[in-house]
Motif scaffolding. Sequence first.
Motif, PDB file in Angstrom:
ATOM      1  N   ILE A  51     -79.743  72.673  80.307  1.00 50.84           N
ATOM      2  CA  ILE A  51     -78.680  71.672  80.406  1.00 50.84           C
ATOM      3  C   ILE A  51     -79.215  70.298  80.025  1.00 50.84           C
ATOM      4  CG2 ILE A  51     -77.147  70.453  82.007  1.00 50.84           C
ATOM      5  CD1 ILE A  51     -76.917  73.085  83.590  1.00 50.84           C
ATOM      6  N   ALA A  52     -80.414  69.970  80.517  1.00 50.57           N
ATOM      7  CA  ALA A  52     -81.032  68.672  80.214  1.00 50.57           C
ATOM      8  C   ALA A  52     -81.230  68.494  78.712  1.00 50.57           C
ATOM      9  CB  ALA A  52     -82.364  68.542  80.947  1.00 50.57           C
ATOM     10  N   SER A  53     -81.701  69.554  78.053  1.00 50.74           N
ATOM     11  CA  SER A  53     -81.898  69.491  76.601  1.00 50.74           C
ATOM     12  C   SER A  53     -80.573  69.322  75.877  1.00 50.74           C
ATOM     13  CB  SER A  53     -82.604  70.765  76.116  1.00 50.74           C
ATOM     14  OG  SER A  53     -83.872  70.893  76.717  1.00 50.74           O
ATOM     15  N   HIS A  54     -79.534  70.002  76.387  1.00 48.83           N
ATOM     16  CA  HIS A  54     -78.224  69.964  75.744  1.00 48.83           C
ATOM     17  C   HIS A  54     -77.580  68.579  75.835  1.00 48.83           C
ATOM     18  CE1 HIS A  54     -74.374  71.439  74.281  1.00 48.83           C
ATOM     19  NE2 HIS A  54     -73.775  70.892  75.334  1.00 48.83           N
ATOM     20  N   VAL A  55     -77.732  67.902  76.994  1.00 50.98           N
ATOM     21  CA  VAL A  55     -77.076  66.603  77.180  1.00 50.98           C
ATOM     22  C   VAL A  55     -77.970  65.440  76.754  1.00 50.98           C
ATOM     23  CG1 VAL A  55     -75.639  67.486  79.052  1.00 50.98           C
ATOM     24  CG2 VAL A  55     -77.833  66.377  79.590  1.00 50.98           C
ATOM     25  N   GLY A  56     -79.174  65.741  76.301  1.00 50.99           N
ATOM     26  CA  GLY A  56     -80.074  64.690  75.826  1.00 50.99           C
ATOM     27  C   GLY A  56     -80.841  63.975  76.916  1.00 50.99           C
ATOM     28  N   ALA A  57     -80.974  64.622  78.074  1.00 47.74           N
ATOM     29  CA  ALA A  57     -81.762  64.037  79.162  1.00 47.74           C
ATOM     30  C   ALA A  57     -83.233  64.388  78.938  1.00 47.74           C
ATOM     31  CB  ALA A  57     -81.293  64.564  80.518  1.00 47.74           C
ATOM     32  N   ILE A  89     -80.099  60.504  81.448  1.00 48.22           N
ATOM     33  CA  ILE A  89     -79.487  60.721  80.132  1.00 48.22           C
ATOM     34  C   ILE A  89     -79.612  59.468  79.259  1.00 48.22           C
ATOM     35  CG2 ILE A  89     -77.324  61.193  78.912  1.00 48.22           C
ATOM     36  CD1 ILE A  89     -76.485  62.908  81.326  1.00 48.22           C
ATOM     37  N   LYS A  90     -79.285  58.331  79.848  1.00 48.54           N
ATOM     38  CA  LYS A  90     -79.403  57.062  79.136  1.00 48.54           C
ATOM     39  C   LYS A  90     -79.959  56.021  80.106  1.00 48.54           C
ATOM     40  CE  LYS A  90     -76.887  53.757  76.254  1.00 48.54           C
ATOM     41  NZ  LYS A  90     -75.575  53.388  75.679  1.00 48.54           N
TER      42      LYS A  90
END
Length: 347
Positions: free
Chosen positions: A30-36, A95-96
């Motif tokens: 999930i982290a990789s998918h959302v860019g975290a 994430i950001k």
Amino acid sequence: MNKINLTTILLMVFIPFVFVTLITPIIKKIASHVGAMDIPDKRKVHEFPMPRLGGLGIYAGFLLGYMIFGEHTATMNSILIGSFVLIITGIIDDIKPMKASHKLVGQLIAALIVVLYGNLLLRDISFFGMYINFGALAYPITIIFILGCINCLNLIDGLDGLASGISAIFFLTIGIIAYCQGRIGLSVVITFIMFGSTLGFLVHNFHPAKIFMGDTGSMFLGFIISVITLLGFKTIISTSIIIPLCILIVPILDTLCAIIRRKLKGESIGTPDKSHFHHQLLRRNYGVSGTVIVIYIITALFSAASVIWLLVDKEIGYIIYGLLLFGLMIFVFRTDILFEQRREKDK
């Protein structure tokens, strides 16, 4: 609940441990998918982008454990709401990245919730035979204490398994003290649940880490540590603030040194650098695993001293505390953790 059932304790630890161990790889995706992702830079140790949000797994283990073993109270509601605020703040930051001031707002809201709604207050302390009642100052002092715990764990989270390992040792120590005293309460239930959850995450976080906890995890762990301290403060865990402070001596010392170091340089307290406690050990070629293990050992020694101080003999406990603190002070003044004078002489 007045007595501890060993089987129940083992289940409190085992169920969250297994759950977090299994769910963390999913959170990694999930982290990789959302860019975290934690991108390497000149102040970081890792060389490749790493998924964060691992703290979400620890939080999930905490929730599962509470649903199975916890009891519904207004105090627990405040802890759940406060921790949720921190988790949301941490997810956004992972994430950001947010400004430190914006994160502080989320931390402050979480602290206010447990203080005003949960009525968790640091009303008084006792140490070295002295007793201090804070009176009306209990509210701001408690808020500062919670914020301090949150940011201590946040700052020390710089190596694989470091913050999660220190937290696990804290939870284990408080759990041992509670077990030896033969009693249990909300603070101890949370303690064992968090011990299992943190260990489950450590399976994936110890060097070489597959995922980082991110601010989601470090802020949540610091928050829960402060909550456990406040819940058990004048009941079954401890009669003095000396226990949690000494177990968390490395992150506390590291935070104090970072504040002084940056102020001496004329920098903002939030300015990142590579002069933390663990960086000093890395420069002495301990390696990542070696550095983390050394800090584990220091934390474990202070934890053992805390157990001796509370359950065996206070005088012996004070002596051990003193010797350990003396050793730490020698380390501080022989490294660049406060001043860079030593390095400048070597150039």
